[in-house]
Design a protein around this motif. Sequence first.
Motif, short mmCIF file in Angstrom:
data_model
loop_
_atom_site.label_atom_id
_atom_site.label_comp_id
_atom_site.label_asym_id
_atom_site.label_seq_id
_atom_site.Cartn_x
_atom_site.Cartn_y
_atom_site.Cartn_z
N GLY A 1 48.35 13.60 11.45
CA GLY A 1 47.58 12.59 10.73
C GLY A 1 47.64 11.25 11.45
O GLY A 1 47.74 10.19 10.82
N THR B 1 45.50 9.50 12.98
CA THR B 1 44.37 8.57 12.90
C THR B 1 44.31 7.82 11.58
O THR B 1 43.42 6.99 11.38
CB THR B 1 43.04 9.35 13.10
OG1 THR B 1 43.06 10.48 12.21
CG2 THR B 1 42.90 9.85 14.54
N GLY B 2 45.23 8.12 10.67
CA GLY B 2 45.19 7.46 9.37
C GLY B 2 46.02 6.18 9.35
O GLY B 2 46.52 5.72 10.38
N SER B 3 46.15 5.64 8.16
CA SER B 3 46.86 4.37 7.98
C SER B 3 48.33 4.48 8.43
O SER B 3 48.82 3.68 9.23
CB SER B 3 46.75 3.98 6.50
OG SER B 3 47.73 3.08 6.13
N ILE B 4 49.04 5.50 7.95
CA ILE B 4 50.45 5.68 8.36
C ILE B 4 50.52 6.12 9.82
O ILE B 4 51.37 5.65 10.58
CB ILE B 4 51.15 6.73 7.46
CG1 ILE B 4 51.26 6.22 6.03
CG2 ILE B 4 52.52 7.11 8.02
CD1 ILE B 4 52.24 5.10 5.81
N ASN C 1 41.95 15.05 11.17
CA ASN C 1 41.01 15.91 10.47
C ASN C 1 39.74 16.04 11.29
O ASN C 1 39.39 17.10 11.78
CB ASN C 1 40.74 15.29 9.09
CG ASN C 1 39.79 16.11 8.26
OD1 ASN C 1 39.58 17.28 8.54
ND2 ASN C 1 39.20 15.49 7.25
N ARG C 2 39.06 14.86 11.52
CA ARG C 2 37.86 14.92 12.36
C ARG C 2 37.57 13.63 13.14
O ARG C 2 36.56 13.55 13.84
CB ARG C 2 36.64 15.33 11.55
CG ARG C 2 36.29 14.44 10.37
CD ARG C 2 34.88 14.72 9.91
NE ARG C 2 34.74 16.07 9.41
CZ ARG C 2 34.90 16.41 8.13
NH1 ARG C 2 35.22 15.49 7.25
NH2 ARG C 2 34.74 17.65 7.73
N ASN C 3 38.42 12.61 13.02
CA ASN C 3 38.15 11.34 13.70
C ASN C 3 38.51 11.44 15.19
O ASN C 3 39.56 10.99 15.64
CB ASN C 3 38.95 10.21 13.02
CG ASN C 3 38.63 8.84 13.62
OD1 ASN C 3 37.92 8.74 14.63
ND2 ASN C 3 39.15 7.80 13.01
N ALA D 1 55.85 11.04 5.22
CA ALA D 1 55.01 10.14 4.41
C ALA D 1 54.24 10.95 3.38
O ALA D 1 53.94 10.47 2.29
CB ALA D 1 54.04 9.38 5.30
N GLU E 1 52.73 14.50 -1.13
CA GLU E 1 52.21 15.68 -1.83
C GLU E 1 53.01 16.94 -1.44
O GLU E 1 53.10 17.89 -2.21
CB GLU E 1 50.72 15.87 -1.53
CG GLU E 1 49.82 14.73 -2.06
CD GLU E 1 49.62 13.58 -1.08
OE1 GLU E 1 50.35 13.51 -0.07
OE2 GLU E 1 48.71 12.75 -1.32
N ASP F 1 57.72 6.81 2.66
CA ASP F 1 57.17 6.08 1.51
C ASP F 1 58.07 4.86 1.29
O ASP F 1 59.31 4.99 1.26
CB ASP F 1 57.24 7.01 0.28
CG ASP F 1 56.01 6.88 -0.58
OD1 ASP F 1 55.26 5.91 -0.39
OD2 ASP F 1 55.80 7.75 -1.45
N GLY G 1 45.14 4.38 3.12
CA GLY G 1 44.04 5.34 3.06
C GLY G 1 43.41 5.36 1.67
O GLY G 1 44.00 4.90 0.69
#
Length: 381
Positions: A9, A11-14, A35-37, A120, A123, A147, A202
């Motif tokens: 992950g 490309t995300g915020s974390i 995912n797709r970025n 992080a 879930e 977190d 995110g």
Amino acid sequence: MTTKIAVLGSTGSIGTQTLDVARMHGIKVTALTANRNIELLEKQAREFSPDMVCVLDTGAAAQLKIALKDTNIDVYCGEQGIIEAACEKSCDTVVNAIVGVAGLLPTLAAIDAGKNLALANKETLVAGGSIVMRAVKEKGVKLYPVDSEHSAIFQCLQGCPEGSLKKVILTASGGAFFGKKRWELENVSVKKALQHPNWNMGAKITIDSATMMNKGLEVIEASWLFDCRDEDIDVLIHRESIIHSMIQLKDNAVIAQLGVPDMRIPIQYALTYPERLPSPTKELDLTELTNLTFYKPDYDTFQCLAICRKALRKGGLYPTVANAANEVAVDLFMKEKIKFLDIASVVSDEVESFGDDRKEITLDDILSADKETRRRIKEKY
Ligand code: NDP
């Protein structure tokens, strides 16, 4: 201290903030996933030269393969590719910054491969806490919370004797709609729900903060990380997000961790533990703060928090169901197919109507409860 990381992950915020920390401290990055970025992933791959990258989306992965053909970086695709990244042989720590229950199998794969985890992806613990914690113990790997609240508790616990913890006090900003009553939230827009007062995160976690589902998920996450029951975890609204959480010890001493709201502090601690290294974040200037405020949560308006607490008390597959229902409901809300308050109704309906009270559960049970919950909700909307 960690020397080589795989960032799931990225490309995300974390993920991007993890790469800030890696850049600053010269931590080698061995794998990156998205995912797709692919635009950002390509940029990251060229800067950090990992051994492999993976994109969930097959078409996007094919495009990235062409874009990176002048490099030695292997390009993988799909869920199996992300699992390969989680097991990448040269890394010592996997940073799981994937959003949603999609992070569960990569977490388990990383543990099975003997990697330490900087987690992080809350879930993972909400849906599969029992099997994840068992696997961590069996494999003897370390699980460092990312977190901010859980990192704060982890930091506060350093130096406390085992068995001295009386209570965990999770702080919560209150999200975009603090102080509002239910009738005021009936017609709130997606745009308004995405306006978090203190953190830039995110989309999914920002909506979860607005409903306070995020704090409910964190109560469950804390129960696994710190071996606490629902009644041992208090939630306290603290609008300024300066105190990131606290612990109360058996003698009623309270220890808090403070800092500017910047995720690079907990991310860095998870990667450099037990070392304390210079950080790119701003210093906290207490004289600049006019006030630190604290309130009890409004469980009537923000029902997701109460539902998560109920799911935690019921145990077994209930938290898995609450999480799956929330993921689908947030997606429906962002697509403007349901209203803001419907998120809590969807989660509540699924938890209340779920009748499987088994306490001992397997990975297959978790995956099938997750799938069934999603199917049921999608049939309705
Ligand atoms: P983002 O949405 O910003 O990033 C999610 C990352 O996961 C992106 O790289 C995304 O790729 C990738 N991704 C999305 N869906 C999938 C999937 N199905 N399979 C594999 N990869 C996927 O999320 P955040 O960084 O905000 O949050 C990540 C996790 O960290 C969440 O569990 C969140 O609750 C937790 N967290 C976040 C905090 C924050 O400040 N943001 C604070 C504390 C916890 P792409 O970019 O291609 O879509």
